[in-house]
Scaffold this motif. Sequence first.
Motif, mmCIF file in Angstrom:
data_model
loop_
_atom_site.group_PDB
_atom_site.id
_atom_site.type_symbol
_atom_site.label_atom_id
_atom_site.label_comp_id
_atom_site.label_asym_id
_atom_site.label_seq_id
_atom_site.Cartn_x
_atom_site.Cartn_y
_atom_site.Cartn_z
ATOM 1 N N MET A 1 0.739 -1.125 -0.189
ATOM 2 C CA MET A 1 0.096 -0.068 0.058
ATOM 3 C C MET A 1 0.838 1.322 -0.174
ATOM 4 O O MET A 1 1.858 1.344 0.916
ATOM 5 C CB MET A 1 -0.734 0.029 1.254
ATOM 6 N N LYS A 2 0.521 2.136 -0.915
ATOM 7 C CA LYS A 2 1.161 3.420 -1.046
ATOM 8 C C LYS A 2 0.236 4.572 -0.629
ATOM 9 O O LYS A 2 -0.713 4.867 -1.447
ATOM 10 C CB LYS A 2 1.835 3.847 -2.208
ATOM 11 N N PRO A 3 0.455 5.013 0.489
ATOM 12 C CA PRO A 3 -0.662 6.164 0.998
ATOM 13 C C PRO A 3 -0.419 7.362 0.258
ATOM 14 O O PRO A 3 0.383 7.787 -0.091
ATOM 15 C CB PRO A 3 -0.313 6.238 2.678
ATOM 16 N N THR A 4 -1.890 7.798 0.327
ATOM 17 C CA THR A 4 -1.738 9.242 -0.280
ATOM 18 C C THR A 4 -1.908 10.472 0.594
ATOM 19 O O THR A 4 -1.621 11.571 0.155
ATOM 20 C CB THR A 4 -2.954 9.205 -1.248
ATOM 21 N N MET A 5 -2.276 9.992 1.820
ATOM 22 C CA MET A 5 -2.352 10.921 2.882
ATOM 23 C C MET A 5 -2.271 10.350 4.444
ATOM 24 O O MET A 5 -2.876 9.150 4.280
ATOM 25 C CB MET A 5 -3.741 11.805 2.920
ATOM 26 N N ILE A 6 -1.432 10.774 5.105
ATOM 27 C CA ILE A 6 -1.106 9.905 6.409
ATOM 28 C C ILE A 6 -1.468 10.698 7.657
ATOM 29 O O ILE A 6 -1.396 11.840 7.596
ATOM 30 C CB ILE A 6 0.219 9.685 6.399
ATOM 31 N N TYR A 7 -2.299 9.813 8.583
ATOM 32 C CA TYR A 7 -2.608 10.533 9.767
ATOM 33 C C TYR A 7 -1.389 10.601 10.784
ATOM 34 O O TYR A 7 -0.704 9.652 11.169
ATOM 35 C CB TYR A 7 -3.931 9.936 10.414
ATOM 36 N N ALA A 23 -9.823 8.922 12.998
ATOM 37 C CA ALA A 23 -9.134 9.169 11.854
ATOM 38 C C ALA A 23 -9.495 7.908 10.984
ATOM 39 O O ALA A 23 -9.758 7.919 9.743
ATOM 40 C CB ALA A 23 -7.801 9.535 11.911
ATOM 41 N N ILE A 24 -9.200 6.896 11.436
ATOM 42 C CA ILE A 24 -9.327 5.615 10.770
ATOM 43 C C ILE A 24 -10.929 5.464 10.337
ATOM 44 O O ILE A 24 -11.490 4.871 9.310
ATOM 45 C CB ILE A 24 -9.012 4.433 11.681
ATOM 46 N N GLY A 25 -11.633 5.865 11.473
ATOM 47 C CA GLY A 25 -13.071 5.657 10.939
ATOM 48 C C GLY A 25 -13.534 6.522 9.851
ATOM 49 O O GLY A 25 -14.553 6.160 9.274
ATOM 50 N N GLN A 26 -12.898 7.596 9.726
ATOM 51 C CA GLN A 26 -13.369 8.658 8.687
ATOM 52 C C GLN A 26 -12.667 8.314 7.353
ATOM 53 O O GLN A 26 -13.089 8.797 6.283
ATOM 54 C CB GLN A 26 -12.929 10.150 9.106
ATOM 55 N N GLY A 27 -11.638 7.155 7.560
ATOM 56 C CA GLY A 27 -11.066 6.937 6.050
ATOM 57 C C GLY A 27 -9.612 6.990 6.226
ATOM 58 O O GLY A 27 -9.129 6.400 5.024
ATOM 59 N N PHE A 28 -8.924 7.513 7.008
ATOM 60 C CA PHE A 28 -7.582 7.411 6.859
ATOM 61 C C PHE A 28 -7.082 6.124 7.164
ATOM 62 O O PHE A 28 -7.584 5.235 7.782
ATOM 63 C CB PHE A 28 -6.926 8.246 8.170
ATOM 64 N N ARG A 29 -6.105 5.504 6.165
ATOM 65 C CA ARG A 29 -5.745 4.063 6.095
ATOM 66 C C ARG A 29 -4.280 4.085 6.301
ATOM 67 O O ARG A 29 -3.525 3.140 6.110
ATOM 68 C CB ARG A 29 -6.113 3.537 4.892
ATOM 69 N N ALA A 30 -3.296 5.310 6.707
ATOM 70 C CA ALA A 30 -2.141 5.267 6.859
ATOM 71 C C ALA A 30 -1.957 6.237 8.255
ATOM 72 O O ALA A 30 -2.555 7.173 8.268
ATOM 73 C CB ALA A 30 -1.193 5.876 5.814
ATOM 74 N N ILE A 31 -1.084 5.576 9.377
ATOM 75 C CA ILE A 31 -0.737 6.257 10.469
ATOM 76 C C ILE A 31 0.697 6.467 10.726
ATOM 77 O O ILE A 31 1.335 5.605 10.551
ATOM 78 C CB ILE A 31 -1.609 5.483 11.705
ATOM 79 N N ASP A 32 0.884 7.652 11.008
ATOM 80 C CA ASP A 32 2.471 7.788 11.373
ATOM 81 C C ASP A 32 2.624 8.166 12.983
ATOM 82 O O ASP A 32 1.778 9.030 13.373
ATOM 83 C CB ASP A 32 3.041 8.952 10.591
ATOM 84 N N THR A 33 3.560 7.432 13.438
ATOM 85 C CA THR A 33 3.889 7.529 14.844
ATOM 86 C C THR A 33 5.488 7.547 14.945
ATOM 87 O O THR A 33 6.142 7.596 14.128
ATOM 88 C CB THR A 33 3.191 6.641 15.814
ATOM 89 N N LYS A 186 11.958 11.364 -6.671
ATOM 90 C CA LYS A 186 10.976 11.001 -7.989
ATOM 91 C C LYS A 186 11.357 10.120 -8.895
ATOM 92 O O LYS A 186 11.083 9.225 -9.379
ATOM 93 C CB LYS A 186 10.410 12.153 -8.639
ATOM 94 N N GLU A 187 13.019 10.322 -9.150
ATOM 95 C CA GLU A 187 13.685 9.754 -10.019
ATOM 96 C C GLU A 187 13.817 8.200 -9.535
ATOM 97 O O GLU A 187 14.075 7.241 -10.307
ATOM 98 C CB GLU A 187 15.287 10.283 -10.216
ATOM 99 N N ASN A 188 14.055 7.946 -8.261
ATOM 100 C CA ASN A 188 14.147 6.777 -7.449
ATOM 101 C C ASN A 188 13.050 6.071 -6.867
ATOM 102 O O ASN A 188 13.106 5.100 -6.052
ATOM 103 C CB ASN A 188 15.486 6.985 -6.602
ATOM 104 N N GLU A 189 11.955 6.610 -7.128
ATOM 105 C CA GLU A 189 10.807 5.772 -6.762
ATOM 106 C C GLU A 189 10.668 5.864 -5.305
ATOM 107 O O GLU A 189 10.549 4.903 -4.493
ATOM 108 C CB GLU A 189 10.264 4.532 -7.172
ATOM 109 N N ILE A 190 11.140 6.795 -4.525
ATOM 110 C CA ILE A 190 11.114 7.074 -2.970
ATOM 111 C C ILE A 190 9.883 8.061 -2.766
ATOM 112 O O ILE A 190 9.675 8.992 -3.381
ATOM 113 C CB ILE A 190 12.278 7.675 -2.600
ATOM 114 N N SER A 191 9.029 7.615 -1.802
ATOM 115 C CA SER A 191 7.982 8.434 -1.342
ATOM 116 C C SER A 191 8.537 9.700 -0.626
ATOM 117 O O SER A 191 9.045 9.557 0.631
ATOM 118 C CB SER A 191 6.972 7.582 -0.566
ATOM 119 N N TYR A 192 8.245 10.823 -0.995
ATOM 120 C CA TYR A 192 8.481 12.031 -0.432
ATOM 121 C C TYR A 192 7.209 12.360 0.638
ATOM 122 O O TYR A 192 6.282 12.570 0.081
ATOM 123 C CB TYR A 192 8.901 13.235 -1.198
ATOM 124 N N GLN A 193 7.369 12.450 1.987
ATOM 125 C CA GLN A 193 6.195 12.693 3.005
ATOM 126 C C GLN A 193 6.578 14.035 3.496
ATOM 127 O O GLN A 193 7.766 14.292 3.893
ATOM 128 C CB GLN A 193 6.124 11.777 3.856
#
Length: 269
Positions: A1-7, A23-33, A186-193
Amino acid sequence: MKPTMIYGTAWKKDKTAALVELAIGQGFRAIDTACQPKHYNEKLVGVGVQRALAKNNLAREDLFLQTKFTPPGGQDPSTIPYDPADPIEKQIKTSLAVSKENLQTDYLDSLVLHSPISPFSALEKAWRVFEGFVREGDVKQIGISNCYDADLFKKLYEVATIKPKVLQNRFYATTSYDKELRAFCKENEISYQSFWSLSANPHLLGSKEVLELSVKYQKTAPAIFYRFLTHLGITPLNGTTSLAHMREDLGIFSFTLEEGEIERINALL
């Protein structure tokens, strides 16, 4: 899974579990801690996750859980979750074990080094431990945060056997919005958060360009800006405590900015 927005769960303190569940109940599927009690209550993140899984009939695999190893310099000495006198390798292994227990999971989708370690030999040593976690199946991907030195990040990428898949940085003008780093990602397929995406950019949220689009699309200025970031390939962290804002921000994929509109905002960076 590649998240599009992270809580994001920093600074939520005793409200952490309730907010993660919401947050998960509303639709977030990615959590950062992070395993950093100074700024995160990772144990309550785990409580919120488990409640949300049960309440929303979700499986662990439906979520993207990301945590961090925070070096001693970023910890409060009174709450540090490992022995700072231990070698760096043991610090990291202990931290991961604590995170897995806190989050009530036997694997993590992403583990991030909270900040670079000096000298580079120590950073490389830490990275080898991270790579071991991937090989052993404890972690699916690894990355680094608060790394604004493009040369340092590229050097880490070069020596890494298992390459970083995440760079999580503050998104602000002081670092010229990481233009060089983002291009490399972007060139190396690294996710920039990005974090502090809104807090560091009130001048952009209040700009003519963003406000006009807010009227056109009938969305809030933050929603327009978040959508702009996603068009650039950026995955923003969102730490809102507002139910209304969660709904607004998760609704950004219901519309698409035109190429010219993206370029006008991008010219402000």
